[in-house]
Design an enzyme around this catalytic site. Structure first.
Site, mmCIF file in Angstrom:
data_model
loop_
_atom_site.group_PDB
_atom_site.id
_atom_site.type_symbol
_atom_site.label_atom_id
_atom_site.label_comp_id
_atom_site.label_asym_id
_atom_site.label_seq_id
_atom_site.Cartn_x
_atom_site.Cartn_y
_atom_site.Cartn_z
ATOM 1 N N VAL A 195 -7.947 -6.709 -34.586
ATOM 2 C CA VAL A 195 -6.712 -5.947 -34.369
ATOM 3 C C VAL A 195 -6.547 -5.655 -32.879
ATOM 4 C CG1 VAL A 195 -5.614 -3.714 -34.740
ATOM 5 C CG2 VAL A 195 -6.651 -4.937 -36.657
ATOM 6 N N ASP B 18 32.384 -18.192 -4.891
ATOM 7 C CA ASP B 18 33.771 -18.145 -4.438
ATOM 8 C C ASP B 18 33.814 -17.366 -3.139
ATOM 9 O OD1 ASP B 18 34.822 -19.389 -6.607
ATOM 10 O OD2 ASP B 18 35.121 -17.548 -7.739
ATOM 11 N N ASP C 156 36.102 -16.965 -11.878
ATOM 12 C CA ASP C 156 36.861 -15.899 -12.532
ATOM 13 C C ASP C 156 37.947 -16.406 -13.488
ATOM 14 O OD1 ASP C 156 38.376 -16.903 -10.508
ATOM 15 O OD2 ASP C 156 38.406 -15.081 -9.302
ATOM 16 N N ASN D 293 -8.468 -7.895 -23.369
ATOM 17 C CA ASN D 293 -8.892 -8.420 -24.658
ATOM 18 C C ASN D 293 -10.110 -9.324 -24.536
ATOM 19 O OD1 ASN D 293 -6.782 -7.047 -25.669
ATOM 20 N ND2 ASN D 293 -5.491 -8.819 -26.064
ATOM 21 N N GLU E 179 -13.084 -7.133 -24.214
ATOM 22 C CA GLU E 179 -13.479 -6.492 -25.478
ATOM 23 C C GLU E 179 -14.244 -7.469 -26.371
ATOM 24 O OE1 GLU E 179 -9.682 -5.053 -26.922
ATOM 25 O OE2 GLU E 179 -9.433 -3.948 -25.046
ATOM 26 N N ASN F 99 -7.892 -0.131 -27.493
ATOM 27 C CA ASN F 99 -6.684 -0.929 -27.659
ATOM 28 C C ASN F 99 -5.439 -0.065 -27.537
ATOM 29 O OD1 ASN F 99 -5.137 -3.219 -28.346
ATOM 30 N ND2 ASN F 99 -4.952 -2.435 -30.418
ATOM 31 N N THR G 240 -5.854 2.429 -23.646
ATOM 32 C CA THR G 240 -5.907 1.792 -22.323
ATOM 33 C C THR G 240 -5.001 0.578 -22.230
ATOM 34 O OG1 THR G 240 -7.752 0.417 -22.887
ATOM 35 C CG2 THR G 240 -8.269 2.541 -21.923
ATOM 36 N N ASP G 241 -4.606 0.020 -23.359
ATOM 37 C CA ASP G 241 -3.764 -1.174 -23.274
ATOM 38 C C ASP G 241 -2.280 -0.835 -23.198
ATOM 39 O OD1 ASP G 241 -6.054 -2.516 -23.382
ATOM 40 O OD2 ASP G 241 -5.661 -3.617 -25.238
HETATM 41 P P1 ATP Z 1 38.262 -18.592 -3.976
HETATM 42 O O1 ATP Z 1 37.953 -19.766 -4.837
HETATM 43 O O2 ATP Z 1 37.357 -18.420 -2.827
HETATM 44 O O3 ATP Z 1 38.517 -17.345 -4.707
HETATM 45 P P2 ATP Z 1 40.995 -18.646 -3.319
HETATM 46 O O4 ATP Z 1 41.188 -17.424 -4.087
HETATM 47 O O5 ATP Z 1 41.442 -18.659 -1.908
HETATM 48 O O6 ATP Z 1 39.543 -19.127 -3.250
HETATM 49 P P3 ATP Z 1 42.949 -19.887 -4.905
HETATM 50 O O7 ATP Z 1 43.236 -18.604 -5.554
HETATM 51 O O8 ATP Z 1 42.840 -21.114 -5.714
HETATM 52 O O9 ATP Z 1 41.632 -19.863 -4.095
HETATM 53 O O10 ATP Z 1 44.047 -20.103 -3.782
HETATM 54 C C1 ATP Z 1 44.223 -21.339 -3.155
HETATM 55 C C2 ATP Z 1 45.399 -21.257 -2.202
HETATM 56 O O11 ATP Z 1 46.581 -21.006 -2.932
HETATM 57 C C3 ATP Z 1 45.299 -20.127 -1.181
HETATM 58 O O12 ATP Z 1 44.679 -20.551 -0.017
HETATM 59 C C4 ATP Z 1 46.747 -19.771 -0.933
HETATM 60 O O13 ATP Z 1 47.295 -20.545 0.077
HETATM 61 C C5 ATP Z 1 47.426 -20.112 -2.231
HETATM 62 N N1 ATP Z 1 47.646 -18.923 -3.065
HETATM 63 C C6 ATP Z 1 46.741 -18.013 -3.428
HETATM 64 N N2 ATP Z 1 47.286 -17.067 -4.208
HETATM 65 C C7 ATP Z 1 48.576 -17.386 -4.349
HETATM 66 C C8 ATP Z 1 49.689 -16.805 -5.052
HETATM 67 N N3 ATP Z 1 49.553 -15.710 -5.776
HETATM 68 N N4 ATP Z 1 50.862 -17.425 -4.966
HETATM 69 C C9 ATP Z 1 50.999 -18.539 -4.246
HETATM 70 N N5 ATP Z 1 50.018 -19.120 -3.578
HETATM 71 C C10 ATP Z 1 48.807 -18.571 -3.613
#
Ligand code: ATP
Length: 893
Positions: free
Chosen positions: A279, A326, A635, A701, A704, A729, A732-733
């Site tokens: 055990v 990102d 994201d 163990n 022991e 056991n 201390t264990d």
């Molecule tokens: P990451 O991947 O680092 O988050 P990011 O957010 O810059 O990069 P995206 O969101 O894909 O990447 O944006 C790419 C490009 O699109 C940007 O550099 C910008 O010029 C344009 N962009 C970003 N947001 C908008 C928006 N809401 N409307 C129009 N153009 C946009």
């Protein structure tokens, strides 16, 4: 009448709600009380009692209980009761450990439960999906899982994937029009959206018509998947190892018993000793302690703002060799402020801080200007405000935004020039919207001005927008977009990007009244280029240091961004990610590359710019094929495949969509790159701590078993009686092992190379440590026993007490050595207060058992002389200190 047949007013009436203002919090409370939470019932949980009894189902424990029963029947009451008490306490400890592990895993699940945007008291708030009630107004967008069944009242290119419900894997287009047919299939109820389905495009708003088990999903939820209980690779390996250890321990125990009987000990005593030894020596508690260590570690990680969604990730974290992150929001603050504007060869700057709409405009000569007097500037600003989804509001006296920070920045810039969204919307009304997505990199609205003229307004990444433009506004004139003009625009874009600014281009075109625009492709072509807005997004201050620490830890940081190459390069340089040797690859080149071409160069690439989410999967695969363990952040919906394919998929807690979170194994509560580094550090530490107590428990163990085995071979009496073995056991264990699980990381934990994922439990010399220390612990215990026994052969109990004390102390000293794999002096041996207390209380308990008269007959002990304590302490220290010499010898080699 069914919900899909009712119009908005009918639904508002029946559900006693108001689509404009939502429900009040009081009403929500009432409805929750009346109808319950918005939850799907889960399968039955293991009852507390069952968990308790499962602690005693171990075969050897049952044999021990049976043997105790026999000894009770034979009149050995005290022994029997004591053994049962110890078994019970042991069981209770196991029970509490298991319960704690279960509870913290449950708490984790709740933490990562989805949130829903809901309208309450005329304000949009985020609440746990569980607290949504019928009548609530909720909104959702691309990447969200719908929190409840809703009747749609507003849609914006809304498409939903309902395969979980209907089996149809293609997304369905939704609308809010009224439907007449009463008998419709779920898939055809286009004005309803259902709990658990996923928004793949656009956005929408709806009134909740059913929650919890009443939803369409709830009705088929009998088959609901049970919560997966995840087991980590290490746990699996330990389980396999456990089986081997059990066999070895049992064989050795049988050997002890057989030799003992052969040496003339009576069968019954040897049997009980053997069972107790089995055990004690079988590390059946190991998996439970590992789970506790994992879940406590996971809780520490929550404090550092990361949530582990899949337990195996804790281990994999320690092996990560590349972090693909990102840029926007993770390495930078995602607090955008427009600082530069450009149109037709002219540049302006704006000052001001954050989202506060206060700032002045200057021309290229730094002279103050009045934006209302510059026509193009007005157009640039108002169109940026129109093609926009964000909102600015004041909260606690601070300006904050709701929505995309890029769009927030455009709003603020226009507000600095005196516009408000209300005033602009008076001039133009929005007819239709094509939302932004990171593959297209554009967003478009169709608007109508007061005289009925329609326009298309597009904003997006300049290189993409310019590709769709035919004309350009230059000197307030419409001119053809010649190659020469294109080059001028490109120059301006590069100029802004080299200041680390994120750039947005704005373009437009008139639409004749009888023209119908079917999709974004038609809308976003033949445009007229207006100009650029450049915004700063300062790096997060802590990232630079985190990148450096990762480098020291042998982990490469790679930036993956949708942003412009030059912007990405500028920020990567600021953060110390990009040095002179590092390469930059852009999305276009990446698209053209075959998988093996990318594999050949991927090791040298530090920044991937202007990439689409789809590229991320290609990058993960290429890195993995180069032998890397990859952590990848994301994201959006399109990031999910890469997050899933990565060894550690990381989703953003704030900006991340439900889909990304579901695919991930780790969620960053603060979206911060530095948090990934902390999680990796913690992951490494948890693994090391598990190794520490595996080492401690197994060495104990081994000690022991060996003391008993060698005593039998050398024809000595039993050095320890059964109850003493059980006590060792238990006391201390258990406690010190738990305390080791709480140890802080060693100072150099982020200075070592990542661990190989293939590494076994006993890698890096652990097996040798276990066997050598265990052997020594057994030997010194035996030596103490033999010395004292030879002195007083007629006082066996005294010799046994000395052996008991030596074994306990040797283990309790050895435990400090387990804190580091280098040497006991590699760090302050008393640096872990839990361990110090665990050891102090174990020593105190041992002293009580030896010196408290009522316990002496139970534990077969007598008081020990001072002189013999010196012998005990001296011998007990040996296993730990004996091998230090050999370690130094090895080091100096
Ligand atoms: P990451 O991947 O680092 O988050 P990011 O957010 O810059 O990069 P995206 O969101 O894909 O990447 O944006 C790419 C490009 O699109 C940007 O550099 C910008 O010029 C344009 N962009 C970003 N947001 C908008 C928006 N809401 N409307 C129009 N153009 C946009």
């Amino acid at each position: 009448m069914k919900f899909h047949q009712m119009n908005k007013d009918q639904i508002e009436k029946i559900l006693k709600t108001n689509a404009q203002t939502g429900l009040s919090e009081q009403e929500v409370k009432k409805r929750i009380q009346q109808y319950g939470f918005n939850e799907l019932e889960e399968g039955e949980k293991q009852s507390t009692l069952l968990i308790f009894f499962s602690q005693f189902k171990d075969f050897m424990v049952l044999v021990l209980l049976a043997a105790t029963l026999v000894s009770g029947l034979l009149g050995e009451y005290i022994d029997a009761i004591a053994i049962i008490a110890i078994v019970l306490i042991n069981g209770l400890l196991g029970f509490f450990q298991e319960r704690k592990a279960e509870k913290s895993l449950q708490a984790l699940k709740e933490l990562s439960a989805p949130q829903v945007q809901v309208l309450r008291n005329d304000q949009w708030v985020k609440t746990p999906s569980k607290e949504v009630v019928v009548g609530d107004v909720i909104k959702f967008s691309n990447g969200d899982r719908i929190g409840a069944d809703v009747r749609l009242i507003e849609v914006n290119s809304l498409e939903i994937e309902e395969s979980a419900l209907t089996g149809e894997s293609l997304p369905v287009q939704k609308s809010c029009r009224d439907l007449n047919e009463s008998e419709l299939q779920l898939g055809d109820m286009e004005n309803l959206a259902f709990k658990g389905t996923m928004v793949t495009r656009g956005s929408g708003k709806g009134i909740v018509i059913a929650t919890g088990m009443k939803t369409a999903m709830g009705q088929i939820a009998d088959l609901l998947q049970k919560a997966e209980t995840m087991i980590t690779p290490l746990q699996r390996r330990l389980e396999q190892l456990g089986k081997i250890l059990i066999t070895v321990a049992l064989l050795l125990t049988v050997l002890v018993v057989v030799i003992g009987v052969f040496r003339g000990h009576d069968i019954y005593t040897m049997f009980l000793a053997g069972v107790s030894l089995a055990v004690a020596a079988i590390p059946e508690g190991l998996p439970a302690i590992v789970t506790v260590a994992l879940s406590l570690g996971v809780q520490r990680m929550i404090k550092q703002k990361s949530i582990v969604r899949k337990l195996p990730a804790v281990e994999t974290l320690g092996c990560a060799s590349v972090i693909c992150s990102d840029k926007t929001g993770t390495m930078t603050q995602n607090k955008m402020t427009v600082t530069h504007l450009w149109s037709g060869g002219e540049t302006w700057t704006v000052d001001g801080i954050g989202y506060e709409p206060k700032g002045k405009f200057y021309n290229a000569k730094h002279q103050l200007i009045h934006p209302e007097r510059e026509k193009v500037l007005q157009q640039l600003l108002t169109f940026g405000m129109l093609c926009n989804h964000a909102e600015i509001f004041k909260k606690n006296n601070k300006f904050t935004i709701d929505g995309d920070p890029t769009e927030g920045a455009l709003l603020v810039a226009a507000m600095k020039a005196g516009y408000t969204r209300k005033s602009v919307l008076k001039q133009f009304s929005i007819i239709r919207e094509f939302p932004f997505d990171s593959t297209r990199k554009m967003m478009t609205v169709i608007v109508k001005d007061q005289s009925g003229r329609q326009f298309i307004v597009t904003k997006g990444a300049p290189d993409v927008v310019i590709g769709e433009c035919k004309a350009i506004l230059w000197d307030e004139q419409l001119q053809q977009l010649t190659n020469e003009k294109k080059a001028k625009v490109q120059n301006a874009v590069d100029g802004l990007a080299s200041l680390a600014l994120r750039t947005i281009a704005i373009a437009f075109k008139p639409v004749s009244e009888n023209e119908t625009i079917l999709n974004e492709k038609e809308a976003e072509k033949d445009l007229t280029f207006i100009g650029l807005q450049g915004m700063i997004d300062p790096p997060r201050p802590e990232v630079k240091k985190a990148v450096k620490e990762c480098k020291a830890a042998g982990i490469k940081t790679v930036m993956i961004t949708g942003d412009h190459v030059i912007t990405a390069k500028a920020i990567a340089k600021q953060l110390g990610i990009l040095t002179n040797e590092g390469k930059i690859l852009d999305g276009k080149a990446l698209s053209k590359m075959k998988a093996d071409e990318l594999e050949n160069i991927v090791n040298d690439v530090i920044v991937f710019a202007r990439v689409s989410p789809e590229h991320k999967l290609k990058i993960v695969k290429a890195l993995q094929n180069n032998g890397h363990v990859v952590a990848m952040t994301g994201d959006g919906v399109n990031d999910a495949p890469a997050i899933k394919a990565a060894d550690i998929g990381i989703a953003m807690g704030i900006t991340g969509t439900d889909v990304a979170k579901e695919a991930s194994s780790l969620v960053l509560l603060d979206d911060n790159f530095a948090t990934i580094k902390s999680a990796i550090k913690e992951g490494r530490n948890i693994y090391e701590n598990i190794r520490k107590f595996v080492r401690y428990l197994l060495a104990s163990n081994v000690g022991e078993i060996l003391v008993m085995l060698f005593a039998m071979i050398l024809a000595f009496p039993l050095p320890l009686v059964p109850i003493q073995i059980l006590w060792v056991n238990l006391v201390t264990d258990g406690l010190p092992a738990m305390a080791l699980g709480l140890d802080k990381p060693e100072g150099d934990v982020m200075k070592r190379k990542p661990r190989s994922p293939k590494e076994g439990v006993f890698a890096r010399g652990l097996a040798w440590k276990v066997i050598s220390r265990g052997f020594l612990i057994g030997m010194v215990t035996l030596i103490a026993f033999i010395i004292v026994y030879n002195q007083y052969p007629e006082e066996l109990i005294y010799a046994q007490t000395v052996a008991f004390a030596t074994l306990v102390l040797a283990q309790l000293i050895h435990v400090f050595d387990c804190r580091s794999e280098r040497s006991i002096f590699a760090r302050n041996p008393f640096g872990n207060p839990y361990l110090v207390w665990a050891v102090i209380s174990s020593i105190a308990l041992m002293l009580i058992v030896i010196y408290y008269p009522p316990l002496q007959p139970i534990f077969n002990t007598v008081p020990i002389d001072m002189r013999d304590w010196l012998l005990i302490i001296g011998l007990a220290s040996l296993p730990t200190f004996l091998l230090i010499g050999s370690l130094f010898a090895r080091k100096t080699k």
